[in-house]
Write a protein that holds these residues in place. Structure first.
Motif, short mmCIF file in Angstrom:
data_model
loop_
_atom_site.label_atom_id
_atom_site.label_comp_id
_atom_site.label_asym_id
_atom_site.label_seq_id
_atom_site.Cartn_x
_atom_site.Cartn_y
_atom_site.Cartn_z
N ARG A 48 5.29 -0.88 -7.53
CA ARG A 48 5.70 -0.68 -6.14
C ARG A 48 7.15 -1.10 -5.95
NH1 ARG A 48 6.34 -3.98 -2.24
NH2 ARG A 48 5.43 -5.67 -3.48
N GLU A 49 7.94 -0.21 -5.35
CA GLU A 49 9.33 -0.51 -5.05
C GLU A 49 9.61 -0.51 -3.55
OE1 GLU A 49 11.64 2.34 -7.13
OE2 GLU A 49 11.15 1.55 -9.13
N ARG A 50 8.65 -0.09 -2.73
CA ARG A 50 8.82 -0.04 -1.29
C ARG A 50 7.95 -1.10 -0.62
NH1 ARG A 50 7.27 5.87 0.31
NH2 ARG A 50 5.56 5.35 -1.10
N PRO A 51 8.25 -1.44 0.63
CA PRO A 51 7.37 -2.38 1.35
C PRO A 51 5.96 -1.84 1.49
CG PRO A 51 9.47 -2.11 2.49
CD PRO A 51 9.44 -1.09 1.40
N VAL A 52 5.02 -2.76 1.71
CA VAL A 52 3.62 -2.36 1.81
C VAL A 52 3.42 -1.40 2.98
CG1 VAL A 52 1.26 -3.22 2.04
CG2 VAL A 52 2.97 -4.58 0.84
N HIS A 53 4.15 -1.62 4.06
CA HIS A 53 4.02 -0.76 5.24
C HIS A 53 4.40 0.68 4.91
CE1 HIS A 53 4.95 0.80 9.32
NE2 HIS A 53 4.00 -0.03 9.70
N LYS A 54 5.46 0.86 4.09
CA LYS A 54 5.88 2.21 3.70
C LYS A 54 4.91 2.83 2.70
CE LYS A 54 9.70 2.46 6.10
NZ LYS A 54 9.87 3.48 7.19
N VAL A 55 4.34 1.99 1.82
CA VAL A 55 3.38 2.50 0.84
C VAL A 55 2.14 3.07 1.54
CG1 VAL A 55 1.85 1.83 -1.05
CG2 VAL A 55 4.18 0.95 -0.97
N LEU A 56 1.74 2.45 2.64
CA LEU A 56 0.57 2.91 3.39
C LEU A 56 0.88 4.09 4.30
CD1 LEU A 56 -1.01 -0.52 4.37
CD2 LEU A 56 -1.78 1.06 2.60
N GLY A 57 2.11 4.60 4.24
CA GLY A 57 2.46 5.77 5.01
C GLY A 57 3.22 5.50 6.28
N GLY A 58 3.32 4.22 6.68
CA GLY A 58 4.02 3.88 7.91
C GLY A 58 3.29 4.37 9.14
N GLY A 59 3.86 4.10 10.30
CA GLY A 59 3.26 4.57 11.54
C GLY A 59 2.06 3.73 11.96
N LYS A 60 1.23 4.31 12.83
CA LYS A 60 0.09 3.59 13.40
C LYS A 60 -1.00 3.26 12.37
CE LYS A 60 0.72 5.29 18.12
NZ LYS A 60 0.09 6.02 19.26
N PRO A 61 -1.33 4.16 11.41
CA PRO A 61 -2.34 3.77 10.41
C PRO A 61 -1.95 2.54 9.62
CG PRO A 61 -2.02 6.15 10.39
CD PRO A 61 -0.95 5.59 11.28
#
Length: 246
Positions: A48-61
């Motif tokens: 993983r090179e991105r934050p966890v929030h970005k890995v999960l797709g970002g946004g409300k989910p």
């Protein structure tokens, strides 16, 4: 002549002093690496090179899975738990549940609408619900993209070019078959849903510690796979490539 030589000597010494000061200033004024750049060099779990929030797709989910809005996350997890209890523990059927919910909601609204004429109050404002065409098209496009990507991955594995992916896929399907024989599909979905609401949150909270131990585990797994590759996989004959010219 002696005075000129002394002046030039003094100018040279002054120039050296100013040069050393400027070099020291440049060293001290050199920008320090930011914390983000240092964290980028740290091992990320599963590459993983991105934050966890970005890995999960970002946004409300992603906000729901990471408990950014605790009330909404708790409501969604509670709703999923109620559905699981109704269908698994109380052995409710989907059609029966839908019919009972519609009977209850329609009866309440019908009685409420008629009762307002006797108590002289305004009738309830029932919203007009409709599904937009854009929503249906976007969902269909997303499903189509995911299905095509899954089929492409399965086709690549079935072509016999990557033994590692083939063994990983076979092991994954075998584990899923064992889990499926022990429990129902709805329970599996509920467990996955609970894991999505707990694992990312815990990982984001203790990210540094988990990455530290995860790096050690991945190094050990790579060592064991290298030994297995040298002793077993390398001895398996590979089929000739189709692109090879005869």
């Amino acid at each position: 002549m002696a005075e000129r030589s002394e002046e030039t000597l003094i100018e040279k010494i002054a120039g050296k002093v100013h040069g050393s000061d400027s070099s020291s200033d440049s060293v001290h004024n050199k920008p320090k690496p930011s914390e983000s750049s240092l964290k980028a060099k740290i091992y990320g779990l599963f590459g993983r090179e991105r934050p966890v929030h970005k890995v999960l797709g970002g946004g409300k989910p992603a906000d729901l899975f990471l408990w950014r809005d605790k009330k909404a996350s708790a409501a969604v997890l509670g709703g999923a738990t109620v559905i699981w209890v109704l269908f698994e523990l109380m052995e409710y059927h989907l059609l029966t549940l839908l019919c009972h919910c519609l009977i209850l909601s329609l009866s309440i609204l019908f009685l409420w609408s008629n009762a307002t004429t006797f108590i002289k109050k305004s009738p309830p404002q029932i919203p007009q619900l409709s599904i937009s065409e854009d929503l249906v098209v976007n969902i269909a496009r997303s499903l189509r993209f995911e299905i095509n990507r899954s089929l492409a991955i399965l086709r690549e594995i079935a072509s016999g070019h990557d033994l590692k992916k083939f063994l990983a896929m076979i092991a994954g399907f075998w584990v899923l078959s064992i889990i499926g024989s022990c429990t129902s599909f709805l329970t599996i979905l509920y467990i996955v849903f609970v894991l999505l609401h707990t694992v990312p949150y815990v990982y984001e909270k203790y990210e540094d510690k988990i990455d530290f131990y995860g790096e050690k585990v991945m190094i050990e797994i790579k060592k064991q796979y290298a030994v297995f590759d040298a002793k077993v996989l390398s001895k398996i004959p590979k089929c000739p490539s189709k692109d090879k010219k005869h």
